[in-house]
Design an enzyme around this catalytic site. Structure first.
Site: not given
Ligand code: NAD
Ligand code: UGA
Length: 467
Positions: A16, A173, A283
Site C-alpha cells: 500500500y 504520511f 498502522c
Molecule cells: P504491505 O503489507 O501492504 O506491503 C509490504 C510488502 O513488502 C508486501 O507485499 C511483502 O510481500 C513485501 N515484503 C516483505 N518482506 C520483503 C522482502 N524481504 N523482500 C521483498 N518484499 C518484501 O504494507 P504497507 O501497508 O505498504 O506498509 C509498509 C510500511 O509502511 C509499514 O511499515 C507501514 O507501517 C508503513 N506505512 C503504511 C501506510 C499505509 O497507509 N498502509 C502509510 C504510511 C506508512
Molecule cells: C493513517 C494516517 O492518517 C496517515 O498519515 C499515516 O501515514 C497512515 O495512517 C499510516 O501510517 O499507515 P490511514 O490509516 O490510511 O492513515 O487512514 P486515516 O484516514 O488516518 O484513518 C484511520 C482510521 O481512523 C480509519 O478507520 C478512519 O475511519 C478513522 N477515522 C479517521 C475516524 O474514525 N474519524 C476521523 O475523523 C478520521
C-alpha cells in the site's frame, strides 16, 4: 559539496505504500527508472496486469498514473538481485507488523522483513547506495540497518568487493483512500539523516514536485520518532472524539454539534474529529503499541500507560457498538438477519486490516447472527480471511451481498460501519420495504439523516446522539 545524480531507484515492498509512492515518483521524475520488487509473486503479477481493475490495491487515481508510467520508467518485478545491484537509491517499504511471539509480543514491531531486506541490500548492492527507511520503524532502527550493512560490507571488503552505504529515514504520511493526492501534495516530506550528500540527493528527487519549504530535514532519530508520534496524535484525536460520542449519547448532547463547536477553535482545528466505530487500518494500533513498548523499554511507564489508553478506548468503542446492537434487538441476535454496510476500515480503499467491522461482525456472529455484508471494494476472500484470523467461536452465518438492496432483504437491522459515498442519500422508504418489521438502522458514521428516516417506520440509532 559534491552531489549524486540518482538514475535508478529500487523499492523493496510493493504494498500500500511502495506501490503508490513509487508510482508517483516515476510519474514526477520521468528521467529516473523505478523498480518495485516484492517476494510476493502474486502481488507482482497483479501489479503487471493489463486490466487495471486487477491492481492489488484500490486507490483513487492510481490506475491513471500506472497507465502512464508502467513500462516507461516504472517496473514491477520479482528479480530482487538485479534491481538492487543496479540502483543508486533503495527504499525499504516492507511490512512492520506487531510481533506475535517472543520478547515484546503484542507490542513491539516485528522487524524480520526489514532485516531481511537490509541483508539483501548488503549482499547485492554495488558501489555507493543510499538506503532509505520508508517503512514505519521503532526509533533507532537505522542504527541496526547500518550495522547489518556495514558488517556484511566488512566481509565483502575481505573479498575486495567495495561498496558503501548511506542510511536515511523518510517516513511516509499518506493515508489510504487519498494516497495519490497526499503524495502529490504532501503537508510535508520528512528526511532524517547524517550524510548531507545523500540527504541532498533525496531532497532533489522531491523537489521535482514538492516546494523546498515543505521538506523538513532532521536527525535520524527525530525522523523515526516523528512518524510514530504523528500517528499516535492522530489516533488519540479519534479516541478523544469517540469518548465524547459516548458522553453525548448519555446526556443528549449531539456529537456533530460538539465536534463543530470545538473544531472551530484554530488551536484544535476541524479535521479528524469524526466520531465512528473506532480507528482501523494497519498502522495506528501497531504504531501506538510500538510507542508503548519503547516507552517501557526506555523506563517511562507513565508515558506507556498514557498512550496505551488510546488503544484501549478504541477497542471499547467497538465493543460498545456491538453491545448496543444486541441490547436494541431485545438482547439477542441469534437467528436474526443483520446487514453490514461497509467492511473496509475507511472509505475508498479495499483494505480491511484492523477494520472495526471485523471485531463487531465477529462478535455478532458469535451471538448467532446471520450477516449479509456489502462493501463496494472488499472481496469475499478478504472477509473470509479476516474472520479466520480473528479467533472466535462462530455460531452465525455470513454471506456477501452484491448490492445494498440485496444486503437489506428481510433483515432485522442494518449496521453502517464505513462511510462509502454510495451509502449517503439512500432511498430509505424503498429500503424499509425490503426489511422486516420492526427493523433498526445503526449508523456509526453519521451517514443517515434522521428526518429522512422519520416516516419510514424504521428505528434509528446514531452514534453520538441520544435515541
Ligand atoms: P504491505 O503489507 O501492504 O506491503 C509490504 C510488502 O513488502 C508486501 O507485499 C511483502 O510481500 C513485501 N515484503 C516483505 N518482506 C520483503 C522482502 N524481504 N523482500 C521483498 N518484499 C518484501 O504494507 P504497507 O501497508 O505498504 O506498509 C509498509 C510500511 O509502511 C509499514 O511499515 C507501514 O507501517 C508503513 N506505512 C503504511 C501506510 C499505509 O497507509 N498502509 C502509510 C504510511 C506508512
Ligand atoms: C493513517 C494516517 O492518517 C496517515 O498519515 C499515516 O501515514 C497512515 O495512517 C499510516 O501510517 O499507515 P490511514 O490509516 O490510511 O492513515 O487512514 P486515516 O484516514 O488516518 O484513518 C484511520 C482510521 O481512523 C480509519 O478507520 C478512519 O475511519 C478513522 N477515522 C479517521 C475516524 O474514525 N474519524 C476521523 O475523523 C478520521
Amino acid at each position: 559539496m559534491s552531489s549524486i545524480k540518482v538514475r535508478k531507484i529500487c523499492c523493496i515492498g510493493a504494498g500500500y505504500v511502495g506501490g503508490p509512492t513509487m508510482s508517483v515518483i516515476a510519474d514526477k521524475c520521468p528521467e529516473i527508472e523505478v523498480k518495485v520488487v516484492d517476494i510476493n509473486k502474486e502481488r507482482i503479477t497483479a501489479w503487471n496486469d493489463t486490466d487495471l481493475n486487477k491492481l492489488p490495491i484500490f486507490e483513487p487515481g492510481l490506475d491513471q498514473i500506472i497507465s502512464r508510467t508502467r513500462g516507461r520508467n516504472l517496473f514491477f518485478s520479482s528479480e530482487m538481485e538485479k534491481a538492487i545491484s543496479d540502483s543508486d537509491m533503495i527504499f525499504i517499504s516492507v511490512n512492520t507488523p506487531t510481533k506475535t511471539k517472543g520478547l515484546g509480543a503484542g507490542q513491539a514491531s516485528d522487524l524480520s522483513w526489514v532485516e531481511a531486506s537490509a541483508r539483501q541490500v548488503a549482499k547485492f548492492a554495488k558501489g555507493h547506495t543510499i538506503v532509505i527507511e520508508k517503512s514505519t520503524l521503532p526509533v533507532r532502527t537505522a542504527q541496526a540497518i547500518k550495522e547489518i550493512l556495514n558488517t556484511t560490507n566488512r566481509e565483502n571488503q575481505k573479498n575486495e568487493i567495495s561498496k558503501t552505504f548511506s542510511v536515511l529515514s523518510n517516513p511516509e504520511f499518506l493515508a489510504e483512500g487519498t494516497a495519490i493526492s497526499d503524495l502529490e501534495n504532501p503537508d510535508r516530506v520528512l528526511i532524517g539523516g547524517e550524510d548531507p550528500i545523500a540527504i541532498n540527493a533525496l531532497v532533489n528527487i522531491y523537489l521535482n514536485w514538492v516546494s523546498r519549504e515543505k521538506i523538513i530535514c532532521t536527525n535520524l532519530w527525530s525522523s523515526e520518532l516523528s512518524k510514530l508520534a504523528a500517528n499516535a496524535f492522530l489516533a488519540q484525536r479519534i479516541s478523544s472524539i469517540n469518548s465524547i460520542s459516548a458522553f453525548c449519547e448519555a446526556t443528549g448532547a449531539d456529537i456533530q454539534e460538539v465536534a463543530k463547536a470545538i473544531g472551530t477553535d484554530k488551536r484544535i482545528g476541524n479535521q479528524f474529529l469524526c466520531a465512528g466505530p473506532g480507528f482501523g487500518g494497519s498502522c495506528f494500533k501497531k504504531d501506538i503499541l510500538n510507542l508503548v513498548y519503547l516507552s517501557g523499554y526506555f523506563g517511562l511507564p507513565e508515558v506507556a500507560n498514557y498512550w496505551n489508553q488510546v488503544v484501549l478506548l478504541n477497542t471499547w468503542q467497538q465493543d460498545r457498538i456491538y453491545k448496543i446492537v444486541l441490547e436494541k434487538l431485545f438482547g439477542t441476535v441469534n437467528g436474526k438477519n443483520i446487514a453490514i454496510l461497509g467492511f473496509a476500515f475507511k472509505a475508498n480503499t479495499n483494505d480491511t486490516r484492523e477494520s472495526p467491522a471485523i471485531r463487531i461482525a465477529s462478535d455478532l456472529l458469535e451471538e448467532g447472527a446471520l450477516l449479509s455484508i456489502y462493501d463496494p471494494k472488499v472481496s469475499f476472500e478478504r472477509v473470509q480471511e479476516d474472520f479466520e484470523e480473528f479467533s472466535f467461536d462462530n455460531q452465525g452465518i455470513w454471506k456477501m451481498a452484491n448490492s445494498i438492496p440485496d444486503a437489506l432483504k428481510e433483515v432485522d437491522a442494518v449496521l453502517i460501519l464505513t462511510d462509502w459515498e454510495e451509502f449517503f442519500g439512500l432511498d430509505w422508504n424503498y429500503l424499509a420495504s425490503l426489511m422486516r418489521v420492526p427493523a433498526w438502522i445503526f449508523d456509526t458514521r453519521s451517514v443517515v439523516n434522521r428526518q429522512e428516516i422519520e416516516n419510514t417506520g424504521l428505528n434509528l440509532w446514531k452514534l453520538g446522539e441520544r435515541s
